[in-house]
Design a protein around this motif. Structure first.
Motif, PDB file in Angstrom:
ATOM      1  N   PHE A 154      -2.034 -17.331   3.284  1.00 25.60           N
ATOM      2  CA  PHE A 154      -1.627 -16.523   4.169  1.00 25.60           C
ATOM      3  C   PHE A 154      -1.225 -17.691   4.536  1.00 25.60           C
ATOM      4  O   PHE A 154      -1.737 -19.016   5.719  1.00 25.60           O
ATOM      5  N   SER A 155      -0.046 -17.819   5.206  1.00 25.96           N
ATOM      6  CA  SER A 155       0.897 -19.222   6.209  1.00 25.96           C
ATOM      7  C   SER A 155       0.270 -18.617   7.799  1.00 25.96           C
ATOM      8  O   SER A 155       1.451 -17.497   8.118  1.00 25.96           O
ATOM      9  N   ALA A 156      -0.735 -19.140   8.799  1.00 34.79           N
ATOM     10  CA  ALA A 156      -0.482 -19.365   9.801  1.00 34.79           C
ATOM     11  C   ALA A 156      -0.037 -20.141  10.431  1.00 34.79           C
ATOM     12  O   ALA A 156       0.334 -21.336  10.797  1.00 34.79           O
ATOM     13  N   GLN A 157       1.352 -19.660  11.282  1.00 35.14           N
ATOM     14  CA  GLN A 157       2.449 -20.148  11.945  1.00 35.14           C
ATOM     15  C   GLN A 157       1.665 -20.958  13.569  1.00 35.14           C
ATOM     16  O   GLN A 157       2.502 -21.474  13.915  1.00 35.14           O
ATOM     17  N   THR A 158       0.825 -19.940  13.787  1.00 36.89           N
ATOM     18  CA  THR A 158       0.430 -20.496  15.387  1.00 36.89           C
ATOM     19  C   THR A 158      -1.142 -20.251  15.229  1.00 36.89           C
ATOM     20  O   THR A 158      -1.942 -19.768  13.775  1.00 36.89           O
ATOM     21  N   PRO A 159      -2.099 -21.140  15.873  1.00 34.60           N
ATOM     22  CA  PRO A 159      -3.860 -21.234  15.470  1.00 34.60           C
ATOM     23  C   PRO A 159      -4.078 -19.757  16.280  1.00 34.60           C
ATOM     24  O   PRO A 159      -3.452 -18.721  16.819  1.00 34.60           O
ATOM     25  N   LEU A 160      -5.176 -19.186  15.395  1.00 37.30           N
ATOM     26  CA  LEU A 160      -5.851 -17.680  15.574  1.00 37.30           C
ATOM     27  C   LEU A 160      -6.804 -17.666  15.042  1.00 37.30           C
ATOM     28  O   LEU A 160      -7.936 -18.859  15.313  1.00 37.30           O
ATOM     29  N   ASP A 161      -7.552 -16.973  16.295  1.00 37.88           N
ATOM     30  CA  ASP A 161      -8.836 -16.965  17.023  1.00 37.88           C
ATOM     31  C   ASP A 161     -10.004 -16.929  15.880  1.00 37.88           C
ATOM     32  O   ASP A 161     -10.751 -17.526  15.972  1.00 37.88           O
ATOM     33  N   ALA A 162      -8.960 -15.999  15.364  1.00 33.88           N
ATOM     34  CA  ALA A 162     -10.457 -15.592  13.867  1.00 33.88           C
ATOM     35  C   ALA A 162      -9.414 -15.171  12.912  1.00 33.88           C
ATOM     36  O   ALA A 162      -7.787 -14.909  13.082  1.00 33.88           O
TER      37      ALA A 162
END
Length: 161
Positions: A81-89
Motif C-alpha cells: 500500500f503506497s500512502a500518498q499523504t499522511p494518514l491518521d491511522a
C-alpha cells in the motif's frame, strides 16, 4: 545405491531450505497480489485484496523482525500500500477462509520498521494498526503459522472496521 541417491536428495533439499532461510527480504520486489495507491479518504475503504495465499519457505521467527512476527513468509511482499499523504491511522486485516487456519501479518512501514500480529480480537485473524502514518510504502507479508493459509486482506483507515 538407492540409499546413496536418497541421502544426496535430502542433502540438496536441506541446502535449498537453508538458502531460503538466509535470503534477505526484498521490500522492492514486485508484490504477489499487487499494489494499491491511496491518500486520506481513499475509496473504497476498506480496500479488499481477494484470494491471498500466505506462507513461504522463510521462517519469520528466525529473522528477528519483532514481537509476534511468526510463521512462514516469502522474500517478496504479498501486497504493497503506497500512502500518498499522511494518514491518521492505517489498518491491515487478514481474514482466513477457514477457522482452523492460523495466519500472522508482518508489515514493513515506510521507515523500514516491522509491525507484526499473530492473533487479534480473540480470533486467529491478525490485524496490524499503525497510527500517525507518514506517506510512503507499506509492504505486507501474510505469514502462515499453520500450513499455507488462504483468505482476504483488507486495508483501511477506519478504526471501526
Amino acid at each position: 545405491m538407492k540409499i546413496f541417491v536418497w541421502i544426496i536428495g535430502i542433502v540438496f533439499l536441506l541446502a535449498a531450505r537453508a538458502q531460503a532461510q538466509e535470503q534477505a527480504l526484498d521490500p522492492n520486489a514486485v508484490p504477489d497480489y499487487g499494489i494499491a495507491v491511496g491518500s486520506a479518504g481513499f475509496v473504497p475503504d476498506p480496500f479488499r485484496v481477494q484470494a491471498v495465499t500466505g506462507g513461504g519457505d522463510i521462517d519469520a521467527t528466525t529473522r528477528k523482525l519483532g514481537a509476534n512476527c511468526a510463521g512462514m513468509i516469502t522474500v517478496q511482499p504479498d501486497f504493497r500500500f503506497s500512502a500518498q499523504t499522511p494518514l491518521d491511522a492505517l489498518r491491515f486485516i487478514f481474514v482466513a477462509d477457514a477457522v482452523t487456519a492460523d495466519a500472522a501479518l508482518i508489515v514493513r512501514d515506510a521507515a523500514g520498521n516491522f509491525h507484526c500480529n499473530n492473533d487479534s480480537f480473540g480470533v486467529r485473524n491478525p490485524t496490524v494498526e499503525l497510527l500517525d502514518v507518514p506517506a510512503g510504502d507499506y509492504n505486507v507479508l501474510v505469514s502462515a503459522v499453520t500450513s499455507r493459509v488462504f483468505g482476504d486482506l483488507y486495508v483501511t483507515t477506519r478504526r471501526d472496521v
